[in-house]
Motif scaffolding. Structure first.
Motif, PDB file in Angstrom:
ATOM      1  N   LEU A  54       0.830  -1.208   0.000  1.00  0.00           N
ATOM      2  CA  LEU A  54       0.000   0.000   0.000  1.00  0.00           C
ATOM      3  C   LEU A  54       0.864   1.258   0.000  1.00  0.00           C
ATOM      4  CD1 LEU A  54      -2.695  -1.113   2.610  1.00  0.00           C
ATOM      5  CD2 LEU A  54      -3.143  -0.594   0.206  1.00  0.00           C
ATOM      6  N   LEU A  55       1.925   1.260   0.809  1.00  0.00           N
ATOM      7  CA  LEU A  55       2.794   2.431   0.905  1.00  0.00           C
ATOM      8  C   LEU A  55       3.508   2.707  -0.416  1.00  0.00           C
ATOM      9  CD1 LEU A  55       4.235   4.678   2.461  1.00  0.00           C
ATOM     10  CD2 LEU A  55       5.843   2.944   3.312  1.00  0.00           C
ATOM     11  N   ALA A  56       4.049   1.678  -1.027  1.00  0.00           N
ATOM     12  CA  ALA A  56       4.758   1.873  -2.297  1.00  0.00           C
ATOM     13  C   ALA A  56       3.804   2.331  -3.389  1.00  0.00           C
ATOM     14  CB  ALA A  56       5.459   0.580  -2.704  1.00  0.00           C
ATOM     15  N   THR A  57       2.589   1.756  -3.410  1.00  0.00           N
ATOM     16  CA  THR A  57       1.599   2.162  -4.405  1.00  0.00           C
ATOM     17  C   THR A  57       1.215   3.626  -4.211  1.00  0.00           C
ATOM     18  OG1 THR A  57       0.718  -0.097  -4.507  1.00  0.00           O
ATOM     19  CG2 THR A  57      -0.688   1.662  -5.358  1.00  0.00           C
ATOM     20  N   ALA A  58       0.966   4.020  -2.962  1.00  0.00           N
ATOM     21  CA  ALA A  58       0.593   5.410  -2.670  1.00  0.00           C
ATOM     22  C   ALA A  58       1.720   6.367  -3.062  1.00  0.00           C
ATOM     23  CB  ALA A  58       0.263   5.567  -1.190  1.00  0.00           C
ATOM     24  N   THR A  59       2.960   5.995  -2.784  1.00  0.00           N
ATOM     25  CA  THR A  59       4.099   6.848  -3.131  1.00  0.00           C
ATOM     26  C   THR A  59       4.212   7.018  -4.640  1.00  0.00           C
ATOM     27  OG1 THR A  59       5.267   6.058  -1.150  1.00  0.00           O
ATOM     28  CG2 THR A  59       6.577   7.157  -2.851  1.00  0.00           C
ATOM     29  N   MET A  60       4.062   5.912  -5.371  1.00  0.00           N
ATOM     30  CA  MET A  60       4.155   5.962  -6.827  1.00  0.00           C
ATOM     31  C   MET A  60       3.008   6.773  -7.428  1.00  0.00           C
ATOM     32  SD  MET A  60       5.377   2.022  -7.446  1.00  0.00           S
ATOM     33  CE  MET A  60       5.432   2.099  -9.242  1.00  0.00           C
TER      34      MET A  60
ATOM     35  N   ALA B  24      -5.337   2.773   6.425  1.00  0.00           N
ATOM     36  CA  ALA B  24      -4.226   2.504   5.510  1.00  0.00           C
ATOM     37  C   ALA B  24      -4.700   2.515   4.062  1.00  0.00           C
ATOM     38  CB  ALA B  24      -3.588   1.160   5.863  1.00  0.00           C
ATOM     39  N   VAL B  25      -5.842   1.891   3.808  1.00  0.00           N
ATOM     40  CA  VAL B  25      -6.405   1.866   2.461  1.00  0.00           C
ATOM     41  C   VAL B  25      -6.810   3.275   2.031  1.00  0.00           C
ATOM     42  CG1 VAL B  25      -8.379   1.067   1.101  1.00  0.00           C
ATOM     43  CG2 VAL B  25      -7.129  -0.539   2.556  1.00  0.00           C
TER      44      VAL B  25
ATOM     45  N   THR C  47      -7.497  -1.385  -3.708  1.00  0.00           N
ATOM     46  CA  THR C  47      -8.297  -0.686  -2.699  1.00  0.00           C
ATOM     47  C   THR C  47      -9.771  -0.495  -3.039  1.00  0.00           C
ATOM     48  OG1 THR C  47      -7.874   1.514  -3.620  1.00  0.00           O
ATOM     49  CG2 THR C  47      -6.257   0.645  -2.060  1.00  0.00           C
ATOM     50  N   GLY C  48     -10.142  -0.542  -4.327  1.00  0.00           N
ATOM     51  CA  GLY C  48     -11.475  -0.089  -4.671  1.00  0.00           C
ATOM     52  C   GLY C  48     -12.414  -1.084  -5.299  1.00  0.00           C
TER      53      GLY C  48
ATOM     54  N   PHE D   6     -12.169  -7.051  -5.462  1.00  0.00           N
ATOM     55  CA  PHE D   6     -11.044  -7.684  -4.783  1.00  0.00           C
ATOM     56  C   PHE D   6     -10.509  -6.774  -3.676  1.00  0.00           C
ATOM     57  CE2 PHE D   6      -6.405  -8.269  -4.429  1.00  0.00           C
ATOM     58  CZ  PHE D   6      -6.358  -9.588  -4.014  1.00  0.00           C
ATOM     59  N   GLY D   7     -10.314  -5.501  -3.996  1.00  0.00           N
ATOM     60  CA  GLY D   7      -9.804  -4.572  -3.003  1.00  0.00           C
ATOM     61  C   GLY D   7     -10.730  -4.422  -1.809  1.00  0.00           C
ATOM     62  N   GLN D   8     -12.034  -4.370  -2.066  1.00  0.00           N
ATOM     63  CA  GLN D   8     -13.004  -4.268  -0.972  1.00  0.00           C
ATOM     64  C   GLN D   8     -13.005  -5.533  -0.127  1.00  0.00           C
ATOM     65  OE1 GLN D   8     -14.951  -1.673  -0.042  1.00  0.00           O
ATOM     66  NE2 GLN D   8     -13.971  -0.392  -1.577  1.00  0.00           N
ATOM     67  N   ARG D   9     -12.841  -6.666  -0.787  1.00  0.00           N
ATOM     68  CA  ARG D   9     -12.778  -7.935  -0.054  1.00  0.00           C
ATOM     69  C   ARG D   9     -11.555  -7.960   0.857  1.00  0.00           C
ATOM     70  NH1 ARG D   9      -9.151 -12.141   1.167  1.00  0.00           N
ATOM     71  NH2 ARG D   9     -10.369 -13.966   1.785  1.00  0.00           N
TER      72      ARG D   9
END
Length: 503
Positions: free
Chosen positions: A316-322, A387-388, A442-443, A446-449
């Motif tokens: 999650l952190l790497a995705t948010a940073t990118m 976090a999400v 996140t959305g 799959f992400g909601q699950r």
């Protein structure tokens, strides 16, 4: 009429599996249903094949010279090379070796595999550790637990567990309505016959065996007749697996990069008068022992669960940073603060893993078990949604509208996409894949699950908080506070009389 298993899912396999071994072993005659249709071989079905292939890929790493020393160990009793998660941990180095192996398993799945073999195998280890207590429940049950653990370890089985009872009427007592919980309806010379259902059995369609044990809620209702711990192959006659709708199966290319690989599938298990042989029964009708055992057998899995959650947070952190870098907001103070929050969560999880090792204790069977992690599991559930939200907030509306691969390949659209849907120093195609990844994480379904899973899989959050409160020893601090409030609130003083008023 009761039923019993006819096929061993290990298919004569001994030692660590290869990916092909795993694929072949799933064609075992299990009664598996998806969308009203029976599935005969999950390894080849399009709804399951990607996730089976992903697990198979990781199984193959156990045979890679680079990874085998970390992922496997040599069992001195059998002489076989077995999966590291099954290794009894007797020293701190054993525990840390299991940690490093789990880190590899869970890094390969980016923290998305909640029921990774690294997790479930450690529950089999926990059952083995608890075998002496189980023997006190009934002669032979402890030996059964040890034999099942060795069967799972030597055959490198993929396991799942079934805890939750059907959501029919949680306000009612199962004594009044037996369908509310799995129950024993008969005992005979061959074993026990069980009837009922269990949810939410993650990974059941592609696992070999299921460990059934009582959810904590019913042990608190004194419904002792519903207390049963046992294990069964998932191809046992009368055991029916019903899958939920799969995620990531749509043909939209890169739109579901995580769901297409890591959807573990969740299922309902129906036990239609299933015969459980006596050698697969571990505990009966002892609610107090079940309550004690629930924490004991999950000591290692809770530890591994933190390792898995740390990998999810890192993803999650790497995705948010990118995301932030791709649209030029990574220098904004408010965005850096959000990223800092997520980085803090990631580091906190690392502390919890270290603390579990620092507080490790020797059990009555002589194993070194990780220290209690109940409070940190509550914390993990509490911060999961936050976090999400960091990823969602940074990606904002961009995660909702991104072109597909076919859009990118369209000659009319591509110039417009390159002009208006590019990012800061990132082309439109790469940016679209990044934002689709964020959406999948996140959305979408799959992400909601995955988000819901983080909240529910550690057990009832309110009950866990209450249990932590009840076990706190406040004796010493309460005693000091009692002394503090037993007298006047402050020093006693003599009233001041002005000099001129003295007699």
């Amino acid at each position: 009429m009761s039923k019993t298993a006819t096929t061993d899912p290990s298919k004569g396999h001994l030692g660590v599996r290869t990916g092909d071994d795993y694929r072949a072993s799933l064609d075992d005659g299990r009664e598996l249903y998806l969308d009203g249709k029976r599935i005969t071989d999950p390894a080849s079905h399009p709804a399951f094949k990607p996730s089976v292939d992903e697990l198979a890929r990781i199984f193959d790493l156990q045979h890679d010279p680079e990874h085998a020393p970390l992922m496997t160990w040599k069992d001195p009793d059998s002489g076989l090379t077995l999966g590291r998660a099954y290794q009894p941990t007797r020293t701190l180095e054993d525990l840390r070796a299991q940690r490093r192996s789990a880190e590899l398993w869970l890094r390969e799945s980016m923290g998305q595999h909640g029921r990774s073999p690294a997790f479930m195998s450690s529950i089999a280890l926990g059952l083995y550790d608890f075998r002496h207590q189980l023997e006190r429940n009934q002669t032979g049950f402890g030996a059964n637990a040890e034999a099942w653990y060795r069967h799972c370890a030597t055959n490198d089985l993929v396991l799942t567990h079934a805890l939750g009872d059907p959501q029919i009427d949680r306000s009612a007592d199962p004594v009044d309505d037996p369908d509310l919980a799995l129950r024993v309806v008969e005992e005979n010379d061959k074993g026990i016959v069980v009837r009922g259902a269990k949810q939410l059995t993650t990974l059941a369609p592609t696992a070999h065996e299921v460990l059934v044990y009582l959810s904590a809620s019913f042990t608190q209702r004194s419904a002792e007749q519903f207390v049963v711990w046992c294990a069964l192959p998932l191809n046992t006659p009368g055991l029916i697996t019903l899958c939920r709708e799969p995620f990531g199966a749509e043909p939209w290319g890169h739109a579901h990069p995580l769901a297409g690989r890591f959807d573990e599938q969740d299922a309902m298990l129906f036990f239609d008068d299933v015969l459980v042989p006596w050698d697969r029964v571990f505990l009966l009708r002892d609610g107090a022992l079940a309550r004690t055992g629930l924490g004991r057998i999950n000591a290692w899995s809770a530890y591994i669960g933190h390792i898995r959650y740390r990998e999810r947070l890192r993803t999650l952190l790497a995705t948010a940073t990118m995301l932030a870098e791709s649209i030029g907001v990574d220098g904004f103070r408010n965005v850096q603060e959000e990223l800092g929050k997520l980085a803090t969560y990631t580091e906190m999880t690392e502390y919890f893993i270290d603390a579990a090792e620092a507080r490790a204790t020797v059990t009555d069977s002589g194993l070194l078990a990780p220290g209690d992690t109940a409070a940190s599991r509550v914390w993990s559930a509490e911060v999961a949604a936050s976090a999400v939200a960091v990823v969602r907030n940074i990606g904002s509306a961009g995660v909702l509208m991104q072109p597909t691969e076919n859009d990118l390949g369209n000659e009319r659209l591509r110039p417009l996409l390159d002009r208006y849907m590019r990012g800061k120093n990132i082309p439109a195609d790469k940016k679209s894949r990044l934002f689709r990844l964020a959406w999948d994480l996140t959305g979408d379904s799959f992400g909601q699950r995955q988000d819901l899973y983080e909240y529910v899989h550690r057990g009832d959050l309110a009950r866990n908080r209450i249990n932590i409160f009840k076990r706190q020893d406040q004796t010493e601090i309460r005693s000091r506070l009692e002394r503090l409030i037993s007298g006047p609130a402050g020093p006693t003083t003599t009233a001041h009389t002005p000099e001129g008023e003295r007699s």
